[in-house]
Enzyme design. Sequence first.
Site, mmCIF file in Angstrom:
data_model
loop_
_atom_site.group_PDB
_atom_site.id
_atom_site.type_symbol
_atom_site.label_atom_id
_atom_site.label_comp_id
_atom_site.label_asym_id
_atom_site.label_seq_id
_atom_site.Cartn_x
_atom_site.Cartn_y
_atom_site.Cartn_z
ATOM 1 C CE LYS A 53 -3.945 -2.336 2.208
ATOM 2 N NZ LYS A 53 -4.899 -2.387 3.303
ATOM 3 C CD GLN A 97 -3.819 -4.388 6.237
ATOM 4 O OE1 GLN A 97 -3.962 -3.306 5.673
ATOM 5 N NE2 GLN A 97 -4.086 -5.587 5.660
ATOM 6 C CG ASP A 120 -10.175 -0.179 5.069
ATOM 7 O OD1 ASP A 120 -9.726 -0.521 4.011
ATOM 8 O OD2 ASP A 120 -9.360 -0.230 6.249
HETATM 9 N N1 L34 Z 1 -8.253 -2.408 7.104
HETATM 10 N N2 L34 Z 1 -7.577 -4.765 6.539
HETATM 11 C C1 L34 Z 1 -8.174 -3.317 6.040
HETATM 12 N N3 L34 Z 1 -8.410 -3.046 4.867
HETATM 13 C C2 L34 Z 1 -8.137 -3.908 3.923
HETATM 14 O O1 L34 Z 1 -8.532 -3.697 2.564
HETATM 15 C C3 L34 Z 1 -7.526 -5.161 4.273
HETATM 16 N N4 L34 Z 1 -7.381 -6.008 3.127
HETATM 17 C C4 L34 Z 1 -7.351 -7.510 3.634
HETATM 18 C C5 L34 Z 1 -6.722 -7.840 4.998
HETATM 19 N N5 L34 Z 1 -7.168 -6.855 5.738
HETATM 20 C C6 L34 Z 1 -7.258 -5.455 5.576
HETATM 21 C C7 L34 Z 1 -6.285 -6.151 2.455
HETATM 22 O O2 L34 Z 1 -5.857 -4.930 2.007
HETATM 23 C C8 L34 Z 1 -6.854 -8.106 2.381
HETATM 24 N N6 L34 Z 1 -6.071 -7.414 1.683
HETATM 25 C C9 L34 Z 1 -5.245 -7.522 0.552
HETATM 26 C C10 L34 Z 1 -4.272 -6.381 -0.043
HETATM 27 C C11 L34 Z 1 -3.666 -6.647 -1.032
HETATM 28 C C12 L34 Z 1 -3.567 -7.965 -1.519
HETATM 29 C C13 L34 Z 1 -3.935 -9.001 -0.718
HETATM 30 C C14 L34 Z 1 -4.911 -8.464 0.221
HETATM 31 C C15 L34 Z 1 -2.457 -8.332 -2.466
HETATM 32 O O3 L34 Z 1 -1.955 -7.131 -2.985
HETATM 33 N N7 L34 Z 1 -2.074 -9.392 -2.827
HETATM 34 C C16 L34 Z 1 -1.188 -9.659 -4.016
HETATM 35 C C17 L34 Z 1 0.041 -10.755 -3.528
HETATM 36 C C18 L34 Z 1 0.634 -10.304 -2.509
HETATM 37 C C19 L34 Z 1 1.271 -11.376 -1.802
HETATM 38 O O4 L34 Z 1 2.144 -12.104 -2.493
HETATM 39 O O5 L34 Z 1 1.292 -11.414 -0.444
HETATM 40 C C20 L34 Z 1 -1.981 -10.637 -5.257
HETATM 41 O O6 L34 Z 1 -1.506 -10.398 -6.374
HETATM 42 O O7 L34 Z 1 -3.283 -11.021 -4.932
#
Ligand code: L34
Length: 284
Positions: A53, A97, A120
Amino acid sequence: MSATILDGKEIAADIRSEIKSEVEELKQKGITPGLTVVLVGDNPASQSYVRAKARACEEVGIYSEVIRKPSTITQQELLDQIADLNENPNIHGILVQLPLPDHISERAVIDAIRVEKDVDGFHPLNVGNLVIGNGAMLPCTPYGIIEMIKRTGTEIAGKNAVVVGRSNIVGKPVSMLLLHENATVSICHSRTRDLKEMTRQADILVVAAGREGMVGKEHIKPGAIVIDVGVNRTAEGKLTGDVRFDEAREVASYITPVPGGVGPMTITMLLKNTLTAAKQIESV
Ligand code: L34
C-alpha cells in the site's frame, strides 16, 4: 473454451495512471493527498500488504506514512492514536490494517475513525450509505471487483450474480454493489444447503470464502465470469485462491488469477478513495 484472464495488475496500472494525473492536479492547487496506515503487531501477511500500500501511494504521488504499533498496545492507546489522525490536516485517509489482536475490538476502532477519512469504507455510516446507495466511500475490494467486471464490457443488469461468503469486508458489500448494478444477487455461505446448485446459476460468481480451492469446474456455469477473492497460503507458502484456477478456466469466460487479480485492484481502489477523501475534505 478457455477463459480470458482478468489481469488485475494491468487494470490496476491503467487506473493508477489516471489517479496519478489527478494527484498532480491537486498538488498544483497546494493539496497533497495523505494516507496513514496503522499496523498493529507483526502478522507477516499484513506487513506485506501494508508495504504494498505504501509503495502504491509513492507510485502515484500520494503522501503516506505507516504507524507501527506492538501487539501489546491497549485499545485506548489505539483510539488515542486515531483521534490524533482525525485532527491531522495533512492526513485525508486513515486505514487500520485488520485483523487486530484479540484484546482490541475492531468495531470500536473502526467506529472511531472520522467518517470522511474512512478510506476502507468500513465505518457504519459508510456501510449504511452504501446500502442506501447514497454516495458512500466504497470498500476497496468490492469496489475493485465491480471495476474488473465492468472492464470485461459485460452488462451486469439482469444477470444472476452469486456471492460465496458473507463477510463485512467483501461478501456483504460486493452483494450490495452488484444489486445496485441491477444484478439478481444470491449470497451463499457455510450453511447454504446445496452450494453447487446455487453457483451453477451464476453468470457472475464472486468467491470470497477464504477456503482454498473450494470452487471447481463443477460449480461453474459455462461462460460465467469468475472473481476469486481468496488469499490463502499453502503449506509451501504459495498464495492460492478459493477457486481451482486450472479447471475453472476451462469453463469460465473470464477469470481472475491469484495472485495478480483482485489484490492489486484492492490497493488501487484505496488510492482512489484517498484521492476522493482529499477532494471532499479540501472541498475541491
Ligand atoms: N483495514 N484490512 C483493512 N483493509 C483492507 O483492505 C484489508 N485487506 C485484507 C486484509 N486486511 C485489511 C487487504 O488490504 C486483504 N487485503 C489485501 C490487499 C492486497 C493484497 C492481498 C490482500 C495483494 O496485493 N495481494 C497480491 C499478492 C501479495 C502477496 O504475494 O502476498 C495479489 O496479487 O493478490
